[in-house]
Write an enzyme that holds these catalytic residues in place. Structure first.
Site, mmCIF file in Angstrom:
data_model
loop_
_atom_site.group_PDB
_atom_site.id
_atom_site.type_symbol
_atom_site.label_atom_id
_atom_site.label_comp_id
_atom_site.label_asym_id
_atom_site.label_seq_id
_atom_site.Cartn_x
_atom_site.Cartn_y
_atom_site.Cartn_z
ATOM 1 N N ASP B 106 0.852 -1.177 0.000
ATOM 2 C CA ASP B 106 0.000 0.000 0.000
ATOM 3 C C ASP B 106 0.893 1.233 0.000
ATOM 4 O O ASP B 106 1.793 1.356 0.839
ATOM 5 C CB ASP B 106 -0.872 -0.027 1.263
ATOM 6 C CG ASP B 106 -2.011 0.966 1.195
ATOM 7 O OD1 ASP B 106 -2.391 1.382 0.084
ATOM 8 O OD2 ASP B 106 -2.527 1.325 2.269
ATOM 9 N N HIS B 113 -3.546 13.949 0.522
ATOM 10 C CA HIS B 113 -3.770 13.061 1.669
ATOM 11 C C HIS B 113 -2.585 13.118 2.636
ATOM 12 O O HIS B 113 -2.757 13.266 3.850
ATOM 13 C CB HIS B 113 -4.001 11.632 1.186
ATOM 14 C CG HIS B 113 -4.090 10.628 2.289
ATOM 15 N ND1 HIS B 113 -5.153 10.570 3.161
ATOM 16 C CD2 HIS B 113 -3.247 9.633 2.671
ATOM 17 C CE1 HIS B 113 -4.965 9.588 4.028
ATOM 18 N NE2 HIS B 113 -3.809 9.008 3.760
ATOM 19 N N GLU B 177 -10.666 4.028 3.413
ATOM 20 C CA GLU B 177 -9.708 4.741 2.563
ATOM 21 C C GLU B 177 -9.999 4.367 1.111
ATOM 22 O O GLU B 177 -9.970 3.190 0.736
ATOM 23 C CB GLU B 177 -8.260 4.413 2.943
ATOM 24 C CG GLU B 177 -7.843 5.006 4.290
ATOM 25 C CD GLU B 177 -6.332 4.989 4.537
ATOM 26 O OE1 GLU B 177 -5.604 4.236 3.854
ATOM 27 O OE2 GLU B 177 -5.894 5.737 5.423
ATOM 28 N N GLU B 179 -9.096 3.934 -2.555
ATOM 29 C CA GLU B 179 -7.838 3.703 -3.268
ATOM 30 C C GLU B 179 -8.075 3.036 -4.618
ATOM 31 O O GLU B 179 -9.082 2.347 -4.823
ATOM 32 C CB GLU B 179 -6.895 2.818 -2.423
ATOM 33 C CG GLU B 179 -6.661 3.370 -1.023
ATOM 34 C CD GLU B 179 -5.450 2.783 -0.321
ATOM 35 O OE1 GLU B 179 -4.627 2.126 -0.983
ATOM 36 O OE2 GLU B 179 -5.336 2.990 0.909
ATOM 37 N N ASP B 212 -9.198 0.459 1.942
ATOM 38 C CA ASP B 212 -8.227 0.098 2.973
ATOM 39 C C ASP B 212 -8.790 0.534 4.330
ATOM 40 O O ASP B 212 -8.396 1.554 4.881
ATOM 41 C CB ASP B 212 -6.908 0.810 2.656
ATOM 42 C CG ASP B 212 -5.836 0.543 3.693
ATOM 43 O OD1 ASP B 212 -5.835 -0.559 4.270
ATOM 44 O OD2 ASP B 212 -5.005 1.441 3.919
ATOM 45 N N ARG B 216 -8.338 4.153 13.252
ATOM 46 C CA ARG B 216 -7.381 5.239 13.504
ATOM 47 C C ARG B 216 -6.853 5.230 14.920
ATOM 48 O O ARG B 216 -5.712 5.647 15.150
ATOM 49 C CB ARG B 216 -8.040 6.591 13.224
ATOM 50 C CG ARG B 216 -8.566 6.765 11.818
ATOM 51 C CD ARG B 216 -7.473 6.749 10.792
ATOM 52 N NE ARG B 216 -8.007 6.920 9.442
ATOM 53 C CZ ARG B 216 -7.305 6.697 8.340
ATOM 54 N NH1 ARG B 216 -6.047 6.279 8.421
ATOM 55 N NH2 ARG B 216 -7.851 6.868 7.162
ATOM 56 N N GLN B 219 -4.323 2.319 15.184
ATOM 57 C CA GLN B 219 -3.163 2.702 14.378
ATOM 58 C C GLN B 219 -2.307 3.760 15.077
ATOM 59 O O GLN B 219 -1.069 3.663 15.093
ATOM 60 C CB GLN B 219 -3.677 3.229 13.033
ATOM 61 C CG GLN B 219 -2.592 3.614 12.037
ATOM 62 C CD GLN B 219 -3.184 4.229 10.754
ATOM 63 O OE1 GLN B 219 -4.390 4.197 10.512
ATOM 64 N NE2 GLN B 219 -2.312 4.780 9.926
ATOM 65 N N LYS B 232 -4.809 -1.716 10.348
ATOM 66 C CA LYS B 232 -5.153 -1.928 8.943
ATOM 67 C C LYS B 232 -5.425 -3.396 8.622
ATOM 68 O O LYS B 232 -6.161 -3.698 7.679
ATOM 69 C CB LYS B 232 -3.969 -1.506 8.050
ATOM 70 C CG LYS B 232 -3.522 -0.074 8.222
ATOM 71 C CD LYS B 232 -4.307 0.855 7.339
ATOM 72 C CE LYS B 232 -3.631 2.220 7.232
ATOM 73 N NZ LYS B 232 -4.358 3.088 6.287
ATOM 74 N N THR B 236 -9.209 -5.622 4.126
ATOM 75 C CA THR B 236 -9.030 -4.719 2.995
ATOM 76 C C THR B 236 -9.963 -5.226 1.904
ATOM 77 O O THR B 236 -9.879 -6.404 1.535
ATOM 78 C CB THR B 236 -7.568 -4.759 2.501
ATOM 79 O OG1 THR B 236 -6.699 -4.502 3.606
ATOM 80 C CG2 THR B 236 -7.325 -3.745 1.396
ATOM 81 N N GLU B 342 -10.134 12.814 7.057
ATOM 82 C CA GLU B 342 -9.918 14.077 6.339
ATOM 83 C C GLU B 342 -11.230 14.833 6.139
ATOM 84 O O GLU B 342 -11.299 16.044 6.337
ATOM 85 C CB GLU B 342 -9.277 13.800 4.984
ATOM 86 C CG GLU B 342 -7.840 13.324 5.078
ATOM 87 C CD GLU B 342 -7.359 12.803 3.733
ATOM 88 O OE1 GLU B 342 -6.752 13.574 2.981
ATOM 89 O OE2 GLU B 342 -7.623 11.610 3.433
#
Lengths: 394, 394
Positions: B106, B113, B177, B179, B212, B216, B219, B232, B236, B342
């Site tokens: 990844d 970002h 996420e 992607e 993904d 948070r 992490q 994570k 996925t 975000e």
């Protein structure tokens, strides 16, 4: 010296009898690799497809009771020695990877190693980060570049840090990392269902030696904020023989005390330290090998079952063939560190060898890691064999 | 609205016609999955074992010229539509993972970002770390927990940071996420031999959408110094249909300018930006979906070939089935960010939905990511379908 591969050990591997021959599942016994398919008629109750196989993949996909039955059947069948037609001398057999590697996770479980690296890289802070004593820190490595002992290691090229920006070229700080690894077997836990600590044991098939080659300059420049990538992913070397957990039962000892006490999910009553003596030898091209480090895996702070339980605690599936490594094993005494960066204190104190010296690895150097457990009886040691690799120039 | 799966697209996937049926290699065409084995007699010169297969694994192991020949043969065979017996309606077909995932890498290739996360987590420093503009930062993720669209996502439990030490419990900051990912095919480069940028194209088979999922809080506590792990690795999600690179040729555009100019090995003349429109919809349990983000993959700073070349630049082998993901794709405008952290600025500005609001994901929420390329002709758009997942409580 007692030999590594007694009937009490009986590690599994995959070897070719000669170049071009197909890989076959074997056990190591004395000085031979013994092909299991050639023993199939002497193994009552063992499904033929488990032993007539290229490697451990099918056996890993079964379960702990199958592993026990096969081991007992093999010990009975080989009690009077192996039949000649099943044997290939280890000195001529060509090792292959013993199993197909699924996910590869590398931990950071030695207190001394984590402290040493913290002191070098963050001299003005506490050497251990706040999370270190609360969880076994780990990350995913590259499984596609796990190679068997003997595979030559090409010095990696990459971006190296520099005052005016990165420069491109061969790593100048190529290092080894002495690690103990284990491979997972058994029915996978379902996605979303963590492995409780009391069931972790059933998922651990056996142990190997691992050298997590590291390019310190590439790693230092790239690793923030997402961790090591190209500084590690060029190659990771694995020993050819998987020592079954069953063979290591007499080697289990108490691991070091943990303060603070870990959270509930990481607590267990059983002793999961492993009394495995470890040595690293460095052999410059054309010269004799020098032992540069001696340590013992029992010094590790976080245990194998804690690593496994933690890795699945978020519900992640752990599959047969998944490989977990301890992280560099370093002891507290001088000369017991499992990496050059520690042994030479970031290159400041070169290692003196006969007529030469080293900070990091040079082209032509061969690194050999060996390990064995006294297992309570020096005459019957449980040996891991060796993991070896020679550095090739770019 | 033009449909996703035209003859110019013809993405590959693996589906079961019904529960319990075996997975079969298919292409998507219009509203059907078309089983390739049922077309084998109409595909002159195509080896039967490539199409009579459960998934893409065998095709990925061939090479770019085989992929071209098969695509041309399929477009000819399907020019007048697919035979009825080969078709399974997409609305009833059950998707499987389209290939066996090797290593999963990844990246972190969106400037916006990386800048946003830097501002949130290191408010007193430069938002971008010094290495970011010199190399595509990336790390290895867990390949064993890559799941196909539709798989429910259990909220992970883990160590969450707290003033008095970590606490144990369900993640309170569960995020998505957005992607774009690609899968590798073709003969692997030998260990120690990097892939030059002019050969990278031959190794990219096709593209997918990827979510993904990220916890948070887990992490934030665990990730130093070795990067994301349990925050994570619980899951996925991948879209079921692999859009061949050949179908995206009209979608290739110039990527954003790079300053400073990257080192030589990352430089190429070809345009490798991809004009792919992307949307994220959040659907609270029992309610209507809301589009919460709209962006475009052409905003990505680092390109797919730069990612691949970088990942092999240290000599790492890249194998068929290896999966590379872009990292979260965020644009500069409000509402173009590819993650909740975000969009809500670290939870400070909740998203207003009809009668409810969100900072992070709640149990019962469904996230659907869709993507399509206008490919120069809105009537013939190249669609990626969707990747979808619903959060289950612990």
């Amino acid at each position: 010296m007692a030999e590594d591969f007694s009937l009490e050990n009986l590690p599994y591997g995959s070897v070719r009898r000669k170049s071009g021959a197909p890989p076959r599942l074997c056990v190591a016994l004395g000085s031979n690799a013994v092909e299991l398919a050639a023993l199939a008629d002497r193994l009552p109750g063992v499904p033929r497809e488990l032993v007539d196989a290229p490697n451990l993949d099918r056996l890993l996909a079964t379960d702990a009771s199958t592993w026990s039955s096969l081991r007992a059947a093999l010990q009975a069948a080989l009690a009077d020695g192996a039949p000649h037609e099943a044997c290939a001398p280890l000195e001529r057999a060509i090792p292959c990877l013993p199993f197909t590697v699924g996910d590869y996770v590398d931990f950071y479980s030695s207190l001394e190693h984590a402290t040493n690296l913290g002191r070098m890289f963050r001299p003005d802070s506490e050497p251990l980060l706040p999370n270190w004593r609360h969880l076994p820190v780990g990350y995913h490595g590259r499984s596609g570049t796990v190679v068997v002992s003997g595979t030559p290691i090409r010095r990696p090229v990459g971006q190296r840090p520099g005052a005016g920006g990165p420069t491109w070229g061969p790593s100048r700080r190529l290092d080894l990392e002495l690690e103990l690894a284990y491979v997972i077997g058994g029915p996978p836990n379902a996605l979303g269902e963590p492995i409780p600590i009391e069931h972790a044991r059933e998922r651990i098939f056996g142990f190997l030696l691992l050298n997590d080659w590291s390019a310190r300059d590439i790693q230092a420049w790239e690793y923030q904020p997402l961790g090591p990538f190209l500084g590690k992913s060029f190659a990771t070397s694995l020993s050819p023989w998987v020592v079954p957990l069953a063979a290591l039962e007499p080697s289990r000892v108490r691991s070091p005390p943990q303060h603070p006490e870990p959270l509930e999910y990481l607590r267990g009553d059983e002793p999961w330290g492993l009394d495995v003596e470890l040595e690293v030898a460095l052999q410059p091209g054309g010269q004799a090998p020098h032992t540069i480090s001696r340590t013992n895996a029992r010094e590790l702070y976080w245990t194998p079952v804690q690593q496994l339980v933690h890795a699945s605690s978020n519900g992640a599936t752990v599959r047969p063939g998944d490989l977990f490594a301890s992280g560099t094993i370093s002891g507290p005494e001088r000369g017991s560190q499992g990496s050059m960066i520690e042994l030479t204190w970031n290159g400041e104190r070169p290692l003196r060898l006969d007529g030469t010296s080293r900070t990091f690895l040079e082209d032509g150097d061969t690194i050999t890691i060996t390990g064995w457990s006294p297992a309570g009886d020096p005459e019957r040691r449980i040996g891991f064999g060796a993991v070896r690799g020679t550095i090739l120039g770019v």
